[in-house]
Scaffold this motif. Structure first.
Motif, PDB file in Angstrom:
ATOM      1  N   THR A 180       0.875  -1.185   0.000  1.00 15.87           N
ATOM      2  CA  THR A 180       0.000   0.000   0.000  1.00 15.87           C
ATOM      3  C   THR A 180       0.906   1.227   0.000  1.00 15.87           C
ATOM      4  O   THR A 180       1.864   1.289   0.794  1.00 15.87           O
ATOM      5  N   THR A 236       0.913   5.746  -0.514  1.00 18.63           N
ATOM      6  CA  THR A 236       0.104   6.964  -0.437  1.00 18.63           C
ATOM      7  C   THR A 236       0.749   8.038  -1.288  1.00 18.63           C
ATOM      8  O   THR A 236       1.949   7.990  -1.564  1.00 18.63           O
ATOM      9  N   ARG A 237      -0.162   8.994  -1.674  1.00 16.61           N
ATOM     10  CA  ARG A 237       0.323  10.220  -2.353  1.00 16.61           C
ATOM     11  C   ARG A 237      -0.052  11.371  -1.446  1.00 16.61           C
ATOM     12  O   ARG A 237      -1.205  11.568  -1.119  1.00 16.61           O
ATOM     13  N   SER A 238       0.967  12.142  -1.027  1.00 13.43           N
ATOM     14  CA  SER A 238       0.758  13.270  -0.104  1.00 13.43           C
ATOM     15  C   SER A 238       1.118  14.552  -0.814  1.00 13.43           C
ATOM     16  O   SER A 238       1.867  14.564  -1.815  1.00 13.43           O
ATOM     17  N   SER A 239       0.620  15.624  -0.230  1.00 14.47           N
ATOM     18  CA  SER A 239       0.850  16.942  -0.823  1.00 14.47           C
ATOM     19  C   SER A 239       2.258  17.387  -0.503  1.00 14.47           C
ATOM     20  O   SER A 239       2.890  16.879   0.435  1.00 14.47           O
ATOM     21  N   LEU A 274      -3.206  12.598   0.200  1.00 18.44           N
ATOM     22  CA  LEU A 274      -4.178  12.921  -0.822  1.00 18.44           C
ATOM     23  C   LEU A 274      -4.813  11.666  -1.395  1.00 18.44           C
ATOM     24  O   LEU A 274      -5.988  11.708  -1.790  1.00 18.44           O
ATOM     25  N   ASP A 275      -4.026  10.574  -1.406  1.00 18.36           N
ATOM     26  CA  ASP A 275      -4.573   9.388  -2.059  1.00 18.36           C
ATOM     27  C   ASP A 275      -3.855   8.158  -1.509  1.00 18.36           C
ATOM     28  O   ASP A 275      -2.668   8.221  -1.181  1.00 18.36           O
ATOM     29  N   THR A 276      -4.544   7.012  -1.341  1.00 14.70           N
ATOM     30  CA  THR A 276      -3.976   5.734  -0.878  1.00 14.70           C
ATOM     31  C   THR A 276      -4.339   4.646  -1.858  1.00 14.70           C
ATOM     32  O   THR A 276      -5.522   4.502  -2.210  1.00 14.70           O
ATOM     33  N   LYS A 277      -3.334   3.876  -2.276  1.00 15.85           N
ATOM     34  CA  LYS A 277      -3.574   2.810  -3.242  1.00 15.85           C
ATOM     35  C   LYS A 277      -2.885   1.517  -2.788  1.00 15.85           C
ATOM     36  O   LYS A 277      -1.848   1.561  -2.124  1.00 15.85           O
ATOM     37  N   ASP A 304      -0.036  12.229 -11.235  1.00  8.42           N
ATOM     38  CA  ASP A 304      -0.495  13.256 -10.283  1.00  8.42           C
ATOM     39  C   ASP A 304       0.686  13.728  -9.460  1.00  8.42           C
ATOM     40  O   ASP A 304       1.566  12.959  -9.062  1.00  8.42           O
ATOM     41  N   TYR A 310       5.092  10.243  -3.098  1.00  5.80           N
ATOM     42  CA  TYR A 310       4.657   8.838  -3.058  1.00  5.80           C
ATOM     43  C   TYR A 310       5.492   8.093  -2.015  1.00  5.80           C
ATOM     44  O   TYR A 310       6.719   8.139  -2.033  1.00  5.80           O
TER      45      TYR A 310
END
Length: 956
Positions: free
Chosen positions: A891, A893-896, A907-910, A925, A929
């Motif tokens: 897993t 994440t994408r952070s600002s 901002l987003d978790t995949k 984006d 990461y």
């Protein structure tokens, strides 16, 4: 008692005295011993010196002295007096003498007995060392000397310049040989020129001394003159000089020879036929004169004349004509035995000889014997010059036959008669001979011829009606003969059993004589001659058989247990202590006496040998084998005899029997009395019980196992043990919880020997204990680093847990029934065994394996912080690299991108999955990461920190 010396000679006096302190009169009793045996007893009485002594006469009743008269009376006689008594006895016997004081009695009747010093308990007298109470000395024989073989009428005669031993002969006055020691002698010597006419010594005589050692032949002397023995002394005594004591030594003159000759003429022809030589001799007969004779052209012949006369004649009459030369070489006589040369005196003779005709029989005596119907040949020697004419005649029963032979050219002629057809005596005489000179010489030569009346005959006689006999081997056997003819007979015979041997010829003188034989066989007469003629052998009685009584022999009865190997019998091995015997058979005449040597080479200790004997009344005997000692036993029958023969080592071959006595095998516990520990579970193992074995492998062992609560034991049989050390592992099926007694019942080795152990033999004990257990609290096998691995233990704490981690064996302790470990490192963790307090030596073996895996890992952009600028609408590649075991679930994440000093916002978790160790993701984006969690096939990890718990141990 006191004496001058302890060594005396025959004829001396004993010469000692007794000193006595007592009141006279004194009576002394003493005894004599000769060579340790009593030789008589004597008594001495010594009266008082003072005439005033009332003890000199028998006193009457009443007082001798009163108090009132003592002052006026002389009582000196009553005092003890010292008296010396001399004992001088003539000593006429040699040997050891001893005088012993037995008893002393004084005038007052006091008696002192010394017998207790001289008697043993048995009461017999014996020599003592009682000091002043005894006197001992040795009496020696006196030596005697005389001359032997020489006296005034028989002087010694020796050659000039030679020495001779004066013939001194020593003897003694008695039987003991004093002459065996060294003797000192002296003699008076007068040179021969100074000896008086009456054979006495002159003024020039001198005294000489010499020593004569034992067994010496005499004293060596050189000078001629008169010798007279003066004295002789041995080591102990002076001796006597006996007659003859004088001897005259002379040097006779050397032998000489003078010769005179005259010719011996021939009365017919007038020629010289020899010389007659007169020999005049001086010296000491007998004489020996040697001379040589040489015929012209011939060899030198040595000749010798011996005579006891001072004048003799020598006739030199050669048998053959020619020139002869004679030279006298040496002369010797009775004194000058070494020949003295005569060559310097030129004693030589020469003559020319032509002897007259003559003839003689070469072998006229004794009478010639011949057989009837055969001629006789005799050799005749002719002397003179050839040719010769010989005349002779043959006379028998009054009939005379004259014969002559002309033209004989050889000086040796063989005269052969006609066949003598009648038996009896013939006379053959040579009557005349004539040689070349024509001189006829009458002869007186005659010989006798005896003609046998019949031919001899030989046959074997009978013994008990037959010509066979049985005799002891090696004994001489006489075979009887019956002979006809004239003694002696020459018999030729042979042993037909030895056909290759040459016949034996023997001479017999008796018509019923015997021939002596030493071997068995059939003897055959081959030929017989008597004193005169060859004869005939009786064809019916020409054989005689001799057989030996069989010698004793011994043979071992062979069987499956004993066989002959080369030169000895080898009997099958026997076990120590077992009974065994060997049967032996005899041939010969019972009873048999046997001696054999028993040699033992034990397995341990030194070898020994003993000799044993036994007798057998029949032809069979049994010899008991010695089996009490293990080792190699050899029985050597070394001597054998029977009723007919004694033992003969040359005829008897020893019989050797060998047997191996095997030692009884032995089995013992190496640590007798020790207690061994076993576990109830077979997998937990148990100690081996070491057993030491002695004997020949392989061994067969029987062991008894008895539980303390059971009366019936369990038996374990172990076959084919190939070594002398064996580790016994007791089967668990035979063991129960508790104590067991383990005992060896019996052992058997490869030789078949068996030993049963005593009930009281050392044994060991086996203690069987329950084993602990261990189980995993979780059934799973795979663990991750940081996980806890927990186990539950059964048994009695504390526990020892044995495990293998990362290939190394390790041990850990647990004081409770829980056992935990923290998986700090990856690897394989295997529990192998466990022990508890009750069974420290009992490991409960197990195999519980857990696999510890490394935590998965992920790296973004090869582990670097990367900033990538992209255009709007563009994409950037993000590379994820994984560590662990696929597949990977992760897993991110994408952070600002926050301003400085501000926190970023997610901002987003995949989530994604990868089946490989790398994966690329395209991102368009903007942002940061970051991977926040990862999981592989076995383990998972997130960025959230995990806190450890207390009481947990790491795997090391």
């Amino acid at each position: 008692m006191k004496t001058v010396t302890e060594s005396k000679c025959i004829g001396d006096l004993s010469d000692f005295y007794l000193q006595v302190d007592a009141t006279p009169p004194i009576n002394i009793k003493y005894s004599k011993l000769f060579n340790g045996q009593e030789n008589g007893r004597s008594s001495l009485s010594i009266p008082p010196k003072s005439p005033m002594s009332p003890l000199a006469t028998q006193r009457s009743s009443g007082a001798l002295v009163t108090r009132e008269s003592v002052a006026n009376v002389d009582v000196s006689w009553a005092r003890s007096q010292s008296t010396r008594i001399s004992l001088n006895e003539s000593l006429n016997t040699s040997g050891r003498w001893q005088y012993l004081v037995d008893e002393v009695q004084d005038g007052c009747g006091n008696i002192v007995s010394y017998a207790k010093y001289h008697q043993a308990d048995s009461g017999k007298r014996h020599p003592t060392n009682a000091g002043p109470l005894e006197q001992r000395f040795t009496v020696h024989e006196r030596p005697r000397v005389a001359l032997r073989g020489c006296d005034s009428q028989h002087p010694l005669r020796v050659p000039k310049g030679k020495s001779i031993r004066l013939p001194v002969q020593l003897s003694s006055t008695g039987l003991d040989s004093e002459e065996q020691g060294t003797h000192h002698l002296s003699y008076l010597f007068t040179p021969s020129a100074e000896v008086l006419p009456n054979q006495e010594h002159g003024k020039a005589a001198v005294l000489e001394e010499f020593k004569l050692e034992p067994h010496a032949a005499g004293h060596e002397v050189y000078e001629p003159g008169l010798y007279t023995l003066q004295s002789v002394e041995s080591a102990s005594c002076a001796g006597d000089v006996l007659e003859p004591s004088s001897c005259l030594l002379s040097n006779p003159p050397e032998p000489t020879l003078n010769i005179e000759t005259q010719v011996i003429p021939d009365r017919c022809a007038g020629n010289s036929v020899g010389l007659l030589v007169d020999l005049d001799l001086t010296g000491t007969p007998p004489f020996r004169v040697s001379y040589t004779e040489r015929r012209s052209g011939g060899p030198v012949t040595p000749r010798t004349v011996e005579t006891h006369l001072l004048h003799t004649q020598l006739e030199l009459r050669p048998a053959h004509s020619g020139h002869y030369r004679y030279e006298f070489q040496h002369i010797s006589d009775a004194i000058y035995r070494e020949p003295r040369s005569l060559r310097g005196e030129r004693l030589s003779l020469e003559q020319d000889v032509k002897p007259p005709a003559s003839a003689r029989f070469l072998d006229a005596h004794p009478a010639r014997k011949t057989c009837i119907g055969e001629p006789v040949s005799l050799g005749v020697q002719l002397l003179g010059d050839a040719p010769w004419k010989l005349e002779y005649e043959l006379v028998h029963h009054g009939r005379r036959q004259k014969r002559k032979k002309d033209g004989i050219d050889n000086n040796i002629y063989t005269l052969t008669t006609d066949e003598l057809s009648s038996g009896g005596e013939y006379s053959l005489a040579l009557t005349a001979v004539t040689d070349k000179s024509g001189c006829k010489v009458s002869l007186e030569q005659e010989t006798k011829i005896e003609v046998a009346l019949q031919r001899p005959k030989a046959a074997f006689g009978l013994i008990e009606g037959q010509r066979t006999m049985l005799a002891l081997e090696g004994k001489k056997v006489n075979l009887p003969l019956r002979l006809q003819g004239e003694s002696p007979w020459t018999i030729q015979y042979r042993n037909s059993d030895h056909a290759g041997e040459a016949p034996t010829t023997t001479l017999l003188k008796n018509s019923n004589d015997e021939i002596e034989v030493k071997e068995a066989g059939t003897y055959e007469l081959l030929h017989v001659d008597d004193a005169t003629c060859p004869g005939n052998v009786d064809a019916v009685a020409n054989r005689f058989s001799v057989e030996w009584v069989p010698r004793p022999s011994v043979k071992v009865s062979e069987s499956a247990a004993i066989e002959l190997q080369q030169d000895r019998y080898v009997k099958k091995g026997i076990c120590e202590g077992d009974e065994d015997a060997v049967e032996i058979a005899f041939t010969g005449t019972p009873p048999f006496d046997v001696e054999y040597i028993h040699h033992v080479k034990p397995e341990r200790g030194s070898q020994s040998t003993s000799t044993k004997k036994f007798s057998a009344g029949i032809n069979l005997a049994s010899v008991r084998m010695v089996t009490s000692e293990a080792g190699s036993h050899q029985y050597k029958i070394s001597k054998l005899s029977d009723l007919s023969y004694g033992h003969d080592p040359r005829k008897f071959s020893p019989v050797v029997i060998e047997q191996r006595v095997h030692s009884t095998p032995m089995a013992t516990f190496s640590d007798g009395g020790k207690t061994y520990k076993y576990c109830k579970e077979e997998e937990a193992g148990g100690e081996n019980v070491p057993i030491s074995l002695k004997g020949s492998p392989p061994f067969h062992l029987e062991v008894e196992i008895r539980h303390h609560s059971s009366s019936k034991p369990e038996l374990v049989t172990i076959p084919n043990i190939e070594t002398h050390e064996y580790n016994l592992h007791i089967p668990h099926r035979l063991l129960a919880l508790g104590t067991h007694a383990v005992r060896i019942r019996k052992v058997r080795d490869a030789n078949g020997c068996q030993r049963r152990m005593d009930q009281g033999a050392p044994h060991v004990q086996v203690n069987v204990a329950e084993v602990p257990g261990i189980t995993a609290q979780e059934s799973r096998t795979d663990y991750c680093v940081g996980d806890r691995i927990s186990y539950t233990l059964s048994g009695s704490p504390p526990f020892n847990v044995f495990y293998i981690f990362q290939g190394q064996e390790r041990k850990a302790s647990a004081s409770t029934t829980n056992f935990r470990r923290l998986a700090e490192k990856p690897g394989e963790f295997t529990i192998t065994a466990i022990t508890d307090q009750r069974s420290v030596d009992c490991k409960a073996h197990t195999s519980i394996t857990k696999v510890i895996h490394e935590m998965p890992s992920v790296r973004v952009s090869k582990g670097r912080t990367a900033t990538v600028d992209i255009h709007e609408g563009g994409e950037a590649e993000i590379l994820f690299e994984f560590g662990g075991t696929p597949p990977f679930e992760f897993t991110y994440t994408r952070s600002s991108n926050p301003p400085r000093g501000k926190k970023s916002q997610v901002l987003d978790t995949k989530s994604d999955i990868s089946y490989e160790h790398t994966k690329s993701v395209l991102a368009s984006d903007e942002g940061i990461y970051e991977v926040v969690s990862i999981k592989d096939r076995f383990c998972a990890f997130s960025t959230q920190r995990v806190q450890g718990k207390s009481g947990q141990k790491l795997l090391t």
